[in-house]
Write a protein that holds these residues in place. Sequence first.
Motif, mmCIF file in Angstrom:
data_model
loop_
_atom_site.group_PDB
_atom_site.id
_atom_site.type_symbol
_atom_site.label_atom_id
_atom_site.label_comp_id
_atom_site.label_asym_id
_atom_site.label_seq_id
_atom_site.Cartn_x
_atom_site.Cartn_y
_atom_site.Cartn_z
ATOM 1 N N UNK A 166 9.731 -0.122 -0.621
ATOM 2 C CA UNK A 166 8.365 -0.341 -0.130
ATOM 3 C C UNK A 166 7.451 -0.889 -1.235
ATOM 4 N N UNK A 167 7.680 -0.371 -2.423
ATOM 5 C CA UNK A 167 6.914 -0.836 -3.582
ATOM 6 C C UNK A 167 7.094 -2.346 -3.752
ATOM 7 N N UNK A 168 8.351 -2.772 -3.711
ATOM 8 C CA UNK A 168 8.664 -4.196 -3.869
ATOM 9 C C UNK A 168 8.057 -5.001 -2.715
ATOM 10 N N UNK A 169 8.059 -4.388 -1.535
ATOM 11 C CA UNK A 169 7.491 -5.071 -0.369
ATOM 12 C C UNK A 169 5.977 -5.271 -0.527
ATOM 13 N N UNK B 36 10.175 -1.995 -12.465
ATOM 14 C CA UNK B 36 10.998 -3.125 -12.005
ATOM 15 C C UNK B 36 10.658 -3.486 -10.556
ATOM 16 N N UNK B 37 10.321 -2.479 -9.745
ATOM 17 C CA UNK B 37 9.981 -2.744 -8.336
ATOM 18 C C UNK B 37 8.562 -3.300 -8.187
ATOM 19 N N UNK B 38 7.780 -3.311 -9.271
ATOM 20 C CA UNK B 38 6.456 -3.943 -9.191
ATOM 21 C C UNK B 38 5.276 -3.070 -9.546
ATOM 22 N N UNK B 39 5.508 -1.801 -9.900
ATOM 23 C CA UNK B 39 4.373 -0.926 -10.231
ATOM 24 C C UNK B 39 3.658 -1.415 -11.490
ATOM 25 N N UNK B 40 2.318 -1.349 -11.473
ATOM 26 C CA UNK B 40 1.530 -1.721 -12.655
ATOM 27 C C UNK B 40 0.748 -0.529 -13.210
ATOM 28 N N UNK C 179 -3.866 -3.771 -8.416
ATOM 29 C CA UNK C 179 -2.972 -2.869 -9.144
ATOM 30 C C UNK C 179 -2.050 -2.194 -8.130
ATOM 31 N N UNK C 180 -0.822 -1.974 -8.534
ATOM 32 C CA UNK C 180 0.135 -1.270 -7.684
ATOM 33 C C UNK C 180 0.500 0.032 -8.410
ATOM 34 N N UNK C 181 -0.029 1.136 -7.872
ATOM 35 C CA UNK C 181 0.096 2.435 -8.542
ATOM 36 C C UNK C 181 1.143 3.303 -7.847
ATOM 37 N N UNK C 182 1.853 4.080 -8.629
ATOM 38 C CA UNK C 182 2.809 5.046 -8.065
ATOM 39 C C UNK C 182 2.417 6.445 -8.530
ATOM 40 N N UNK C 183 2.760 7.442 -7.714
ATOM 41 C CA UNK C 183 2.273 8.803 -7.970
ATOM 42 C C UNK C 183 3.285 9.808 -7.423
ATOM 43 N N UNK C 184 3.854 10.594 -8.343
ATOM 44 C CA UNK C 184 4.770 11.657 -7.938
ATOM 45 C C UNK C 184 6.139 11.511 -8.560
ATOM 46 N N UNK C 185 6.493 12.489 -9.394
ATOM 47 C CA UNK C 185 7.831 12.492 -9.991
ATOM 48 C C UNK C 185 8.070 11.380 -11.002
ATOM 49 N N UNK D 1 -9.872 -5.824 0.559
ATOM 50 C CA UNK D 1 -10.966 -4.872 0.291
ATOM 51 C C UNK D 1 -10.657 -3.922 -0.862
ATOM 52 N N UNK D 2 -9.481 -4.042 -1.453
ATOM 53 C CA UNK D 2 -9.085 -3.056 -2.474
ATOM 54 C C UNK D 2 -8.726 -3.711 -3.808
ATOM 55 N N UNK D 3 -8.801 -2.932 -4.875
ATOM 56 C CA UNK D 3 -8.294 -3.420 -6.160
ATOM 57 C C UNK D 3 -7.032 -2.658 -6.560
ATOM 58 N N UNK D 4 -6.588 -1.736 -5.655
ATOM 59 C CA UNK D 4 -5.396 -0.950 -5.961
ATOM 60 C C UNK D 4 -4.723 -0.473 -4.669
ATOM 61 N N UNK D 5 -3.385 -0.550 -4.677
ATOM 62 C CA UNK D 5 -2.597 0.093 -3.618
ATOM 63 C C UNK D 5 -1.784 1.192 -4.292
ATOM 64 N N UNK D 6 -1.896 2.410 -3.747
ATOM 65 C CA UNK D 6 -1.139 3.546 -4.279
ATOM 66 C C UNK D 6 0.034 3.837 -3.343
ATOM 67 N N UNK D 7 1.233 3.651 -3.875
ATOM 68 C CA UNK D 7 2.431 3.982 -3.101
ATOM 69 C C UNK D 7 2.899 5.364 -3.559
ATOM 70 N N UNK D 8 2.740 6.361 -2.685
ATOM 71 C CA UNK D 8 3.142 7.726 -3.044
ATOM 72 C C UNK D 8 4.675 7.777 -3.158
ATOM 73 N N UNK D 9 5.131 8.354 -4.258
ATOM 74 C CA UNK D 9 6.576 8.460 -4.467
ATOM 75 C C UNK D 9 7.071 9.903 -4.251
#
Length: 223
Positions: free
Chosen positions: A153-156, A187-191, A170-176, A128-136
């Motif tokens: 977790x990102x790699x997972x 390297x862990x997979x963030x796009x 898309x695999x998004x990261x947010x924070x720091x 159902x999504x076009x993006x997963x945001x993994x909070x860092x």
Amino acid sequence: MEVKIAPSILAADFSRLKEEVESVETADWLHLDIMDGQFVPNISFGPDVVKAVRSHSSLLFDVHLMVHEPDPFLESFKEAGADRLTVHVEACRHLHRTLSNIRELGLRAGVALNPATPASMVAPVLHLVDLVLVMTVNPGFGGQRFLPETLGKLAEVRRMVERMGVGPVELEVDGGIDSSTAPLVVEAGATALVAGTSIFREPDRSRAIARLREAAGARPAPS
Ligand code: DX5
Ligand code: ZN
């Protein structure tokens, strides 16, 4: 896939928001952090501010809803000019319903995970999504220290997306995120990289964005 850079205006000077938003036009997305004082211990801004800056940017509006049960507000963010609404797994009792509501409005839908929430929580909604945001970092404030324990977790999540073959997510990261953490998350997979402090603290925003892009393409330094 080229890594997307998404400046978070939470770190901008709110008294000059128009100029601040215009200063990051060389990025890919504009990240807008909505905090409700309930899901997170801070209050930021709502749809009126999103609407006020919409005409000053041609970037995709990537709206991060740190909002408890956000359904009553989805439509106002669409009206304000949001392109994507990302909601938290931890904030939605009926996650499928919320994500379907976002898609029915004709918007892109994203799902976010706090640092302590396991990757498996997004498996049932990946289609159902076009993006997963993994909070860092733990959401609520800009300028916090990157939590390296989120890299696993990102790699997972990346493996899960590939294994389930759900199409482009898309695999998004947010924070720091800055030029030292960018190579690690890529390297862990963030796009897609959200960055507030590391972009807005630099007087030359285009240069800060270019530096992040360059770091995203670099190999991580050996630890
Ligand atoms: C945190 C927000 C972030 C924040 C990132 O709750 O979701 O988008 O603005 O800020 P920096 O890049 O300063 O960690
Ligand atoms: Zn955010």
